[in-house]
Design a protein around this motif. Structure first.
Motif, PDB file in Angstrom:
ATOM      1  N   ILE A   1       0.846  -1.186   0.000  1.00 30.19           N
ATOM      2  CA  ILE A   1       0.000   0.000   0.000  1.00 30.19           C
ATOM      3  C   ILE A   1       0.887   1.243   0.000  1.00 30.19           C
ATOM      4  N   SER A   2       0.396   2.321  -0.587  1.00 26.55           N
ATOM      5  CA  SER A   2       1.187   3.551  -0.698  1.00 26.55           C
ATOM      6  C   SER A   2       1.482   4.169   0.662  1.00 26.55           C
ATOM      7  N   GLU A   3       0.674   3.882   1.657  1.00 29.14           N
ATOM      8  CA  GLU A   3       0.885   4.442   2.983  1.00 29.14           C
ATOM      9  C   GLU A   3       2.204   3.959   3.603  1.00 29.14           C
ATOM     10  N   ILE A   4       2.704   2.827   3.155  1.00 29.33           N
ATOM     11  CA  ILE A   4       3.994   2.351   3.673  1.00 29.33           C
ATOM     12  C   ILE A   4       5.109   3.296   3.232  1.00 29.33           C
ATOM     13  N   GLU A   5       5.120   3.668   1.969  1.00 32.97           N
ATOM     14  CA  GLU A   5       6.136   4.626   1.502  1.00 32.97           C
ATOM     15  C   GLU A   5       5.972   5.961   2.223  1.00 32.97           C
ATOM     16  N   ASN A   6       4.731   6.377   2.426  1.00 35.62           N
ATOM     17  CA  ASN A   6       4.463   7.610   3.148  1.00 35.62           C
ATOM     18  C   ASN A   6       5.006   7.538   4.577  1.00 35.62           C
ATOM     19  N   ALA A   7       4.810   6.408   5.236  1.00 34.10           N
ATOM     20  CA  ALA A   7       5.305   6.237   6.604  1.00 34.10           C
ATOM     21  C   ALA A   7       6.827   6.265   6.651  1.00 34.10           C
ATOM     22  N   VAL A   8       7.475   5.669   5.648  1.00 33.77           N
ATOM     23  CA  VAL A   8       8.940   5.734   5.579  1.00 33.77           C
ATOM     24  C   VAL A   8       9.372   7.192   5.455  1.00 33.77           C
ATOM     25  N   ALA A   9       8.730   7.923   4.560  1.00 33.17           N
ATOM     26  CA  ALA A   9       9.105   9.313   4.301  1.00 33.17           C
ATOM     27  C   ALA A   9       8.888  10.215   5.513  1.00 33.17           C
ATOM     28  N   ILE A  10       7.792  10.019   6.206  1.00 31.78           N
ATOM     29  CA  ILE A  10       7.401  10.938   7.271  1.00 31.78           C
ATOM     30  C   ILE A  10       7.855  10.494   8.654  1.00 31.78           C
ATOM     31  N   SER A  11       7.833   9.194   8.921  1.00 33.36           N
ATOM     32  CA  SER A  11       7.968   8.733  10.303  1.00 33.36           C
ATOM     33  C   SER A  11       9.236   7.950  10.620  1.00 33.36           C
ATOM     34  N   PHE A  12       9.974   7.484   9.652  1.00 30.87           N
ATOM     35  CA  PHE A  12      11.136   6.631   9.930  1.00 30.87           C
ATOM     36  C   PHE A  12      12.299   7.453  10.483  1.00 30.87           C
ATOM     37  N   LEU A  13      13.097   8.014   9.640  1.00 31.33           N
ATOM     38  CA  LEU A  13      14.197   8.908  10.012  1.00 31.33           C
ATOM     39  C   LEU A  13      14.141  10.094   9.071  1.00 31.33           C
ATOM     40  N   ASP A  14      14.465  11.278   9.550  1.00 28.92           N
ATOM     41  CA  ASP A  14      14.568  12.389   8.620  1.00 28.92           C
ATOM     42  C   ASP A  14      16.033  12.534   8.200  1.00 28.92           C
TER      43      ASP A  14
ATOM     44  N   GLN B   1      16.432   7.916  -1.393  1.00 30.27           N
ATOM     45  CA  GLN B   1      15.671   8.854  -2.221  1.00 30.27           C
ATOM     46  C   GLN B   1      14.381   9.280  -1.518  1.00 30.27           C
ATOM     47  N   THR B   2      13.681   8.338  -0.921  1.00 29.01           N
ATOM     48  CA  THR B   2      12.420   8.622  -0.245  1.00 29.01           C
ATOM     49  C   THR B   2      12.629   9.581   0.918  1.00 29.01           C
ATOM     50  N   ILE B   3      13.660   9.348   1.719  1.00 32.46           N
ATOM     51  CA  ILE B   3      13.936  10.199   2.872  1.00 32.46           C
ATOM     52  C   ILE B   3      14.418  11.577   2.426  1.00 32.46           C
ATOM     53  N   GLU B   4      15.323  11.609   1.450  1.00 33.81           N
ATOM     54  CA  GLU B   4      15.845  12.892   0.956  1.00 33.81           C
ATOM     55  C   GLU B   4      14.747  13.746   0.341  1.00 33.81           C
ATOM     56  N   GLU B   5      13.890  13.146  -0.469  1.00 34.60           N
ATOM     57  CA  GLU B   5      12.818  13.908  -1.118  1.00 34.60           C
ATOM     58  C   GLU B   5      11.845  14.483  -0.096  1.00 34.60           C
ATOM     59  N   GLN B   6      11.532  13.714   0.934  1.00 33.16           N
ATOM     60  CA  GLN B   6      10.640  14.225   1.972  1.00 33.16           C
ATOM     61  C   GLN B   6      11.292  15.402   2.694  1.00 33.16           C
ATOM     62  N   TRP B   7      12.582  15.309   2.968  1.00 36.79           N
ATOM     63  CA  TRP B   7      13.267  16.400   3.650  1.00 36.79           C
ATOM     64  C   TRP B   7      13.270  17.660   2.788  1.00 36.79           C
ATOM     65  N   LYS B   8      13.459  17.498   1.488  1.00 35.39           N
ATOM     66  CA  LYS B   8      13.428  18.652   0.577  1.00 35.39           C
ATOM     67  C   LYS B   8      12.037  19.295   0.578  1.00 35.39           C
ATOM     68  N   ARG B   9      10.986  18.473   0.589  1.00 34.71           N
ATOM     69  CA  ARG B   9       9.618  19.013   0.660  1.00 34.71           C
ATOM     70  C   ARG B   9       9.411  19.756   1.974  1.00 34.71           C
ATOM     71  N   TYR B  10       9.917  19.200   3.057  1.00 31.78           N
ATOM     72  CA  TYR B  10       9.800  19.826   4.371  1.00 31.78           C
ATOM     73  C   TYR B  10      10.506  21.188   4.383  1.00 31.78           C
ATOM     74  N   GLU B  11      11.719  21.212   3.877  1.00 26.53           N
ATOM     75  CA  GLU B  11      12.476  22.464   3.849  1.00 26.53           C
ATOM     76  C   GLU B  11      11.812  23.515   2.966  1.00 26.53           C
ATOM     77  N   ALA B  12      11.162  23.056   1.887  1.00 26.11           N
ATOM     78  CA  ALA B  12      10.484  23.983   0.974  1.00 26.11           C
ATOM     79  C   ALA B  12       9.119  24.417   1.522  1.00 26.11           C
ATOM     80  N   GLY B  13       8.691  23.773   2.587  1.00 25.09           N
ATOM     81  CA  GLY B  13       7.399  24.116   3.179  1.00 25.09           C
ATOM     82  C   GLY B  13       6.210  23.563   2.443  1.00 25.09           C
TER      83      GLY B  13
END
Length: 128
Positions: A83-96, A115-127
């Motif tokens: 399920i897509s929520e697993i990738e979402n959980a990795v991006a948001i909840s695992f490690l930043d 890639q998943t962790i880095e992309e989430q961090w870039k989105r976070y930094e961009a707001g």
């Protein structure tokens, strides 16, 4: 999510239940693999994002088994039936990304996990 018709009916309508690799299977897998290391994985059975955060803490506190967890998550990110929520959980909840760097894990992460962790961090930094 992939859905299949269940046999349970509510008011005459079939109930659709998730099929494929979902949060229940994830929970079962992490408890069987690492529940003996962190009781919180057992206590929070079925809570995908919470268990994902616990896995991140397990990696930080037990760097010798971090690579095993990284490979497990990498495999999940490549599963077509997850399920897509697993990738979402990795991006948001695992490690930043700052945690990854602080722990010296940036060179140990498999490509998709990194890639998943880095992309989430870039989105976070961009707001976004």
């Amino acid at each position: 999510r992939l859905l299949q018709r269940g046999t349970t009916r509510t008011l005459g309508a079939p109930v659709l239940v998730p099929s494929g690799y979902n949060e229940a299977q994830f929970s079962k897998d992490v408890i069987s693999r690492w529940g003996h290391i962190d009781d919180c994985l057992i206590d929070d059975e079925g809570l995908l994002h919470v268990q994902m955060a616990h896995l991140g803490r397990v990696c930080k506190n037990n760097p010798k088994i971090a690579a095993e967890i990284f490979q497990f998550l990498e495999g999940l990110l490549h599963r077509n039936d997850a399920i897509s929520e697993i990738e979402n959980a990795v991006a948001i909840s695992f490690l930043d990304w700052p945690e990854v760097r602080e722990c010296g894990f940036e060179d140990e992460l498999p490509a998709k996990l990194k890639q998943t962790i880095e992309e989430q961090w870039k989105r976070y930094e961009a707001g976004t």
